[in-house]
Design an enzyme around this catalytic site. Sequence first.
Site, short mmCIF file in Angstrom:
data_model
loop_
_atom_site.label_atom_id
_atom_site.label_comp_id
_atom_site.label_asym_id
_atom_site.label_seq_id
_atom_site.Cartn_x
_atom_site.Cartn_y
_atom_site.Cartn_z
N HIS A 50 5.09 0.49 -0.40
CA HIS A 50 5.79 -0.45 0.47
C HIS A 50 4.82 -1.54 0.91
O HIS A 50 3.63 -1.46 0.63
CB HIS A 50 6.38 0.28 1.68
CG HIS A 50 5.34 0.87 2.58
ND1 HIS A 50 4.69 2.05 2.31
CD2 HIS A 50 4.81 0.42 3.74
CE1 HIS A 50 3.82 2.30 3.26
NE2 HIS A 50 3.86 1.32 4.15
N HIS A 83 3.61 -4.75 3.93
CA HIS A 83 3.61 -5.23 5.32
C HIS A 83 3.19 -6.69 5.33
O HIS A 83 2.47 -7.14 4.45
CB HIS A 83 2.58 -4.47 6.17
CG HIS A 83 2.87 -3.03 6.35
ND1 HIS A 83 3.82 -2.57 7.23
CD2 HIS A 83 2.33 -1.94 5.77
CE1 HIS A 83 3.84 -1.25 7.19
NE2 HIS A 83 2.96 -0.83 6.30
N CYS A 140 5.95 6.53 4.48
CA CYS A 140 4.74 5.76 4.16
C CYS A 140 4.05 6.26 2.89
O CYS A 140 3.13 5.63 2.38
CB CYS A 140 3.76 5.77 5.32
SG CYS A 140 4.40 4.88 6.75
N HIS A 200 -1.42 -10.50 -1.03
CA HIS A 200 -0.62 -10.24 -2.24
C HIS A 200 -1.36 -9.33 -3.23
O HIS A 200 -1.34 -9.57 -4.44
CB HIS A 200 -0.18 -11.56 -2.90
CG HIS A 200 0.90 -12.25 -2.13
ND1 HIS A 200 0.63 -12.93 -0.95
CD2 HIS A 200 2.22 -12.38 -2.33
CE1 HIS A 200 1.75 -13.43 -0.48
NE2 HIS A 200 2.74 -13.12 -1.29
N GLU A 227 -0.08 -3.64 11.54
CA GLU A 227 0.86 -3.46 10.42
C GLU A 227 2.24 -3.98 10.77
O GLU A 227 2.98 -4.42 9.91
CB GLU A 227 1.01 -1.97 10.09
CG GLU A 227 -0.09 -1.43 9.25
CD GLU A 227 0.24 -0.05 8.69
OE1 GLU A 227 1.38 0.42 8.82
OE2 GLU A 227 -0.67 0.56 8.11
N HIS A 287 0.85 -1.19 0.00
CA HIS A 287 0.00 0.00 0.00
C HIS A 287 0.89 1.24 0.00
O HIS A 287 2.11 1.16 0.14
CB HIS A 287 -0.99 0.01 1.19
CG HIS A 287 -0.41 0.35 2.53
ND1 HIS A 287 -1.17 0.70 3.61
CD2 HIS A 287 0.88 0.36 2.98
CE1 HIS A 287 -0.39 0.92 4.66
NE2 HIS A 287 0.85 0.73 4.31
ZN LIG Z 1 2.43 0.99 5.56
#
Ligand SMILES: [Zn+2]
Length: 128
Positions: free
Chosen positions: A29, A31, A25, A74, A114, A16
């Site tokens: 990237h 998580h 952020c 994914h 996260e 996201h």
């Molecule tokens: Zn993030």
Amino acid sequence: MESWSIYKEFRFEAAHRLPHHDGKCRRLHGHSFVGRIYVRGDRLIESGAKQGMIIDYSDLKKYLKPLLNDYLDHHYLNDTTGLENPTSEELARWIYHQLEAAGLPGLSAVEIRETCTSGCLYSVNSHQ
Ligand SMILES: [Zn+2]
């Protein structure tokens, strides 16, 4: 009155970005998200295969599976969820409303983590 809260934990890997964020952020990237759905009930099933349960954990899994397959695991969350800015808070709310729309009985909260140390819990105050 007595009540029970049960939960089912689930995990998914996803990408996201938070376009308004003033730090890293903002960049694309990923998580390893960990979530939990919480279901609350004040009575147990009285007979049959699910006797003594509020809801079978495997039934909770059935509600989660299409969300994980089609939107979360994914995937690029900004696209699949339609959330412009998919923070943990927005994501927890989105998952809650998807499960509610799917008719999950007794749904009381959705938790999204996260990282190992950061997460949020979304719930709706039903007393209003
Ligand atoms: Zn993030």
